[in-house]
Write a protein that holds these residues in place. Structure first.
Motif, short mmCIF file in Angstrom:
data_model
loop_
_atom_site.label_atom_id
_atom_site.label_comp_id
_atom_site.label_asym_id
_atom_site.label_seq_id
_atom_site.Cartn_x
_atom_site.Cartn_y
_atom_site.Cartn_z
N VAL A 3 -9.51 16.92 44.07
CA VAL A 3 -8.74 15.73 44.45
C VAL A 3 -9.61 14.48 44.52
CG1 VAL A 3 -9.02 15.97 46.97
CG2 VAL A 3 -6.92 14.95 46.02
N TYR A 4 -10.93 14.64 44.67
CA TYR A 4 -11.83 13.49 44.79
C TYR A 4 -12.44 13.06 43.45
CZ TYR A 4 -11.61 15.03 49.65
OH TYR A 4 -11.17 15.42 50.89
N LEU A 5 -12.10 13.78 42.37
CA LEU A 5 -12.72 13.50 41.08
C LEU A 5 -11.80 12.69 40.17
CD1 LEU A 5 -14.26 17.00 40.24
CD2 LEU A 5 -15.36 15.06 41.39
N LYS A 6 -12.41 11.90 39.30
CA LYS A 6 -11.66 11.22 38.27
C LYS A 6 -11.30 12.23 37.18
CE LYS A 6 -14.00 6.80 39.06
NZ LYS A 6 -14.88 5.76 38.47
N PRO A 7 -10.25 11.96 36.39
CA PRO A 7 -9.84 12.91 35.35
C PRO A 7 -10.97 13.34 34.42
CG PRO A 7 -8.15 11.26 35.64
CD PRO A 7 -9.30 10.82 36.50
N GLU A 8 -11.86 12.42 34.07
CA GLU A 8 -12.95 12.79 33.17
C GLU A 8 -13.91 13.78 33.82
OE1 GLU A 8 -13.89 8.41 34.42
OE2 GLU A 8 -12.13 9.68 34.06
N GLY A 9 -14.06 13.68 35.14
CA GLY A 9 -14.89 14.65 35.86
C GLY A 9 -14.28 16.04 35.83
N ILE A 10 -12.96 16.10 35.97
CA ILE A 10 -12.25 17.37 35.87
C ILE A 10 -12.43 17.96 34.48
CG2 ILE A 10 -9.98 18.47 35.94
CD1 ILE A 10 -10.77 17.56 38.69
N GLU A 11 -12.20 17.15 33.45
CA GLU A 11 -12.28 17.62 32.07
C GLU A 11 -13.69 18.13 31.74
OE1 GLU A 11 -9.81 18.02 30.19
OE2 GLU A 11 -8.24 16.72 30.99
N ASN A 12 -14.70 17.40 32.14
CA ASN A 12 -16.08 17.79 31.84
C ASN A 12 -16.45 19.11 32.51
OD1 ASN A 12 -16.44 15.49 30.30
ND2 ASN A 12 -17.38 14.31 31.95
N THR A 13 -15.99 19.30 33.74
CA THR A 13 -16.33 20.51 34.48
C THR A 13 -15.63 21.73 33.88
OG1 THR A 13 -16.60 19.19 36.49
CG2 THR A 13 -16.43 21.57 36.76
N LEU A 14 -14.34 21.60 33.57
CA LEU A 14 -13.62 22.71 32.95
C LEU A 14 -14.18 23.04 31.57
CD1 LEU A 14 -9.94 21.81 33.94
CD2 LEU A 14 -11.36 23.63 34.91
N SER A 15 -14.59 22.02 30.85
CA SER A 15 -15.19 22.22 29.53
C SER A 15 -16.50 23.00 29.64
CB SER A 15 -15.43 20.87 28.85
OG SER A 15 -16.07 21.04 27.60
N PHE A 16 -17.29 22.69 30.66
CA PHE A 16 -18.53 23.43 30.87
C PHE A 16 -18.24 24.92 31.06
CE2 PHE A 16 -21.50 25.54 33.69
CZ PHE A 16 -22.72 25.29 33.06
N MET A 17 -17.20 25.24 31.83
CA MET A 17 -16.86 26.64 32.10
C MET A 17 -16.48 27.38 30.82
SD MET A 17 -14.53 26.10 35.51
CE MET A 17 -15.09 25.05 36.85
N THR A 18 -15.67 26.77 29.98
CA THR A 18 -15.23 27.46 28.78
C THR A 18 -16.32 27.55 27.72
OG1 THR A 18 -14.28 25.39 27.92
CG2 THR A 18 -12.81 26.88 29.14
N LYS A 19 -17.25 26.61 27.72
CA LYS A 19 -18.31 26.59 26.72
C LYS A 19 -19.56 27.37 27.15
CE LYS A 19 -17.05 22.14 24.66
NZ LYS A 19 -17.45 20.71 24.48
#
Length: 287
Positions: free
Chosen positions: A174-190
């Protein structure tokens, strides 16, 4: 979070865990024997009184129960994953999370606690007063997300991309900007093998925008004081699609209603749980 200062939100969550832990076993939802180590004694006694009088419930209806149910739900999921052969755990925005020190069997894995340097420094200082020496299975990874990249810091500290991983992301999205969410989820899948997992709580977007709710207005007022603003939510009913589009499967969503059915029973059946937020778990796609 105010620049260079430990997170006040992390301290507040530890305070709630400490109050819950003080209850008799039959009356508590979750149990954290170390939580009280992170809060000032005066704050603990004053807050415990505020909760007992019902004043806290008037300010944030059901928030206390949601936070304790969230703690228990993620504990239970972690224990399940450990039984499935988990090799490493990444706790993102770890705050004063104590799972690495109180969950049986977690010492057989490698745990990475990721957080802002100021909060992490305070945590290590307080931990040493109750756990000394600190266990070898825990690696502290200080990350200033304004100037550093998560992947670089994790790999620098021994993260293994071939190891089956659970990412615990509690009270952070809830405290992150959308790009922070996207980058973190991308790290998990990659950078985690197929079958790795993530679990996180999130607000419904509609909740964050509902200024007719007293508790939501109070949340935003508090954010102005702590410097931890509410930025991200997912529309109700859209989390499955959101995660599928980003490379996840086996998506399990637990609404407040489901948490109440599971944990607010018996001696806790009278307790109200906050609406408008949920917890979701998912796996990286098997290839």
């Amino acid at each position: 979070m105010k620049k260079g200062k430990p997170s006040k939100t992390a301290e507040g969550i530890a305070l709630i865990r400490a109050i819950e832990a003080s209850k008799p076993e039959a009356q508590r939802i979750s149990y954290d024997p170390f939580a009280r180590s992170f809060v000032h004694p005066l704050s603990y006694f004053i807050s415990k009184w505020i909760v007992s009088t019902g004043l806290y419930e008037k300010i944030g209806k059901g928030a206390f129960a949601f936070i304790t149910a969230r703690e228990r739900y993620i504990d239970d999921y972690l224990i399940h994953c450990l039984k499935e052969g988990l090799e490493q755990i990444v706790i993102l925005g770890a705050g004063y999370d104590t799972r690495a020190y109180r969950i049986k069997g977690i010492e057989k894995t490698k745990v990475f606690e990721v957080d802002h340097p100021a909060t992490q420094m305070m945590k290590r200082k307080k931990l040493r007063k109750v756990i000394h020496p600190l266990p070898d299975h825990v690696t502290f990874v200080p990350v200033d997300f304004d100037t550093q990249i998560l992947a670089e810091q994790l790999f620098r500290n021994g993260y293994q991309k071939e190891s089956k991983t659970l990412f615990i992301w509690q009270g952070v999205t809830v405290y992150l900007k959308p790009e922070g969410i996207e980058n973190t989820l991308s790290f998990m899948t990659k950078h985690a093998p197929p079958g790795s997992a993530v679990i996180f709580d999130y607000y419904y977007k509609e909740t964050l925008e509902d200024t007719n709710r007293t508790d939501v207005r109070n949340m935003h007022r508090t954010a102005k004081i702590t410097g931890e603003n509410y930025l991200f939510g997912v529309e109700e009913g859209k989390i499955e699609l959101f995660l599928k589009d980003r490379g996840f499967e086996n998506i399990q969503n637990a609404s407040s209603y489901e948490l109440k059915q599971r944990y607010l029973t018996g001696a806790n059946s009278h307790r109200t749980i906050a609406q408008g937020l949920a917890i979701v778990s998912a796996n990286t796609i098997s290839k």
